[in-house]
Design a protein around this motif. Structure first.
Motif, PDB file in Angstrom:
ATOM      1  N   SER A   1       0.774  -1.116  -0.100  1.00  0.00           N
ATOM      2  CA  SER A   1      -0.042   0.030  -0.015  1.00  0.00           C
ATOM      3  C   SER A   1       1.014   1.431   0.027  1.00  0.00           C
ATOM      4  O   SER A   1       1.923   1.292   0.635  1.00  0.00           O
TER       5      SER A   1
ATOM      6  N   GLU B   1       1.894   4.578   1.129  1.00  0.00           N
ATOM      7  CA  GLU B   1       1.838   5.372   2.271  1.00  0.00           C
ATOM      8  C   GLU B   1       2.097   6.685   2.419  1.00  0.00           C
ATOM      9  O   GLU B   1       1.819   7.542   3.257  1.00  0.00           O
ATOM     10  N   CYS B   2       2.955   7.004   1.320  1.00  0.00           N
ATOM     11  CA  CYS B   2       3.369   8.412   1.180  1.00  0.00           C
ATOM     12  C   CYS B   2       3.627   8.883  -0.200  1.00  0.00           C
ATOM     13  O   CYS B   2       4.116   7.916  -0.879  1.00  0.00           O
TER      14      CYS B   2
ATOM     15  N   TYR C   1       6.086   2.740   0.332  1.00  0.00           N
ATOM     16  CA  TYR C   1       4.954   1.765   0.157  1.00  0.00           C
ATOM     17  C   TYR C   1       5.189   1.086   1.577  1.00  0.00           C
ATOM     18  O   TYR C   1       6.439   0.821   1.791  1.00  0.00           O
ATOM     19  N   GLU C   2       4.396   0.482   2.023  1.00  0.00           N
ATOM     20  CA  GLU C   2       4.495  -0.630   3.105  1.00  0.00           C
ATOM     21  C   GLU C   2       4.165  -1.887   2.363  1.00  0.00           C
ATOM     22  O   GLU C   2       2.922  -2.023   2.059  1.00  0.00           O
TER      23      GLU C   2
ATOM     24  N   SER D   1       9.450  -1.048   4.255  1.00  0.00           N
ATOM     25  CA  SER D   1       9.033   0.050   3.594  1.00  0.00           C
ATOM     26  C   SER D   1       9.884  -0.043   2.411  1.00  0.00           C
ATOM     27  O   SER D   1      10.927  -0.591   2.164  1.00  0.00           O
TER      28      SER D   1
END
Length: 165
Positions: free
Chosen positions: A92, A94-95, A125-126, A139
């Motif tokens: 996903s 994340e930033c 991303y995570e 990450s």
């Protein structure tokens, strides 16, 4: 890959991310990535799956004479086929933060692409990775650039990011 195309040269060609890693990316128009996060995720998934030609499609090769899609695919295979990285169970974004205007202006002044880079982003991303019956969350990083309405992505090193650390 030709002798004149090096990891550093590919970085300079994209110039939008200011990261000292190899550059490779893909177009949103080819794979349906209509945002920076979608393009980056597509790239990461393709690399984990060992689909180097698909991963190379995320590089804006149609806007430069410096490197073609086959050279990018070969570079990815050379860089990412060594050893088992595990299976990507989930990912996903994340930033997603745009780079500074000065960096973007410098990238466009460099003139490496036939069209202007409209935006460039740092992406974090995570990711949950399964390997040897163990699951880890890490990450993962990518850079992205928008050219002519399409997003392209390339692997990046988060230690060089200013925003998505």
């Amino acid at each position: 890959m030709s002798e004149r195309i090096s990891r550093r040269r590919l970085l300079e060609a994209t110039a939008a991310s200011s990261v000292a890693v190899s550059v490779a990316g893909c177009t949103g128009s080819l794979l349906g990535g209509d945002s920076a996060c979608d393009a980056g995720e597509g790239l990461i998934v393709a690399l984990f799956d060992g689909e180097y030609e698909e991963a190379a499609s995320y590089y804006p090769h149609e806007y430069t004479d410096e490197v073609d899609e086959d050279e990018i695919a070969d570079m990815y295979e050379m860089m990412y086929s060594m050893g088992e990285s595990g299976e990507l169970a989930s990912i996903s974004c994340e930033c997603s933060e745009s780079i500074d205007e000065d960096e973007l202006e410098k990238a466009n002044e460099d003139g490496e692409f036939a069209e202007e880079i409209g935006d460039a982003k740092e992406l974090r991303y995570e990711a949950t990775i399964e390997k040897d019956d163990e699951e880890t969350t890490d990450s993962l990083y990518a850079g992205a650039m928008e050219i002519d309405g399409d997003w392209y992505a390339f692997p990046a090193d988060g230690s060089d990011f200013d925003h998505c650390e």
